[in-house]
Enzyme design. Structure first.
Site, PDB file in Angstrom:
ATOM      1  N   GLY A 115       0.794  -1.228   0.000  1.00 52.85           N
ATOM      2  CA  GLY A 115       0.000   0.000   0.000  1.00 52.85           C
ATOM      3  C   GLY A 115       0.823   1.273   0.000  1.00 52.85           C
ATOM      4  N   HIS A 116       2.145   1.188   0.014  1.00 51.67           N
ATOM      5  CA  HIS A 116       2.996   2.381   0.127  1.00 51.67           C
ATOM      6  C   HIS A 116       4.103   2.322  -0.903  1.00 51.67           C
ATOM      7  CE1 HIS A 116       5.509   5.485   2.126  1.00 51.67           C
ATOM      8  NE2 HIS A 116       4.369   5.876   2.632  1.00 51.67           N
ATOM      9  N   PHE A 117       3.951   2.689  -2.017  1.00 55.53           N
ATOM     10  CA  PHE A 117       2.777   3.123  -2.767  1.00 55.53           C
ATOM     11  C   PHE A 117       2.630   2.151  -3.926  1.00 55.53           C
ATOM     12  CE2 PHE A 117       4.523   7.045  -0.918  1.00 55.53           C
ATOM     13  CZ  PHE A 117       3.432   7.505  -0.215  1.00 55.53           C
TER      14      PHE A 117
END
Length: 154
Positions: free
Chosen positions: A54-56
């Site tokens: 999720g990052h990124f």
């Protein structure tokens, strides 16, 4: 395996010095340390790190706060090796960050060198200067404070 001052500490001893475990253990190896003075450790960053989902998406960057956490863990090892006797029922807790600066992104494939210096202790409080580098370039730096506290008080 017990390391001598100036020597390396393998991950098996790191397990004895820190309570962290996967996926939150962020120190892979200690290259050298001088009790009460400094420590140099490494974190090998791979695409398999859970935070990259999720990052990124499409642009994987290690979160800055996790770089600071890795530095705090290295500092925790230094403090643990400086204390008289094992931590036992105590734990090393992050209490502050000052002057944090992020200079370059940390991405999969990087090896982050974690250094903590100038350990100052007053009672159960510790303060240190810390820097994370990749290929000799500073990725992050900060002044960190932490405390050794009884687990029962949490």
């Amino acid at each position: 395996m017990t390391a001598t001052p100036g020597g390396a500490i393998a991950v098996t001893e790191i397990f004895d010095l820190l309570p962290h475990r996967y996926p939150f253990l962020l120190v892979d190896r200690v290259l050298e340390y001088d009790p009460g003075v400094s420590i140099t450790a490494i974190k090998n960053v791979t695409i398999n790190e859970p935070f990259f989902q999720g990052h990124f998406p499409g642009v994987p960057v290690m979160p800055g706060m996790l770089i600071l956490e890795a530095l705090a863990q290295a500092g925790g090892i230094l403090v643990s090796k400086t204390l008289e006797g094992p931590l036992g029922d105590r734990i090393f807790m992050f209490t502050g960050v000052e002057k944090a600066k992020f200079r370059r992104p940390v991405t999969p494939g990087d090896q982050v060198v974690l250094r903590c210096f100038d350990l100052k202790r007053r009672m159960a409080l510790c303060r240190m200067r810390a820097e994370a580098t990749v290929d000799g370039k500073i990725a992050a730096e900060a002044e960190l404070t932490a405390a050794v506290v009884d687990k029962a008080t949490l």
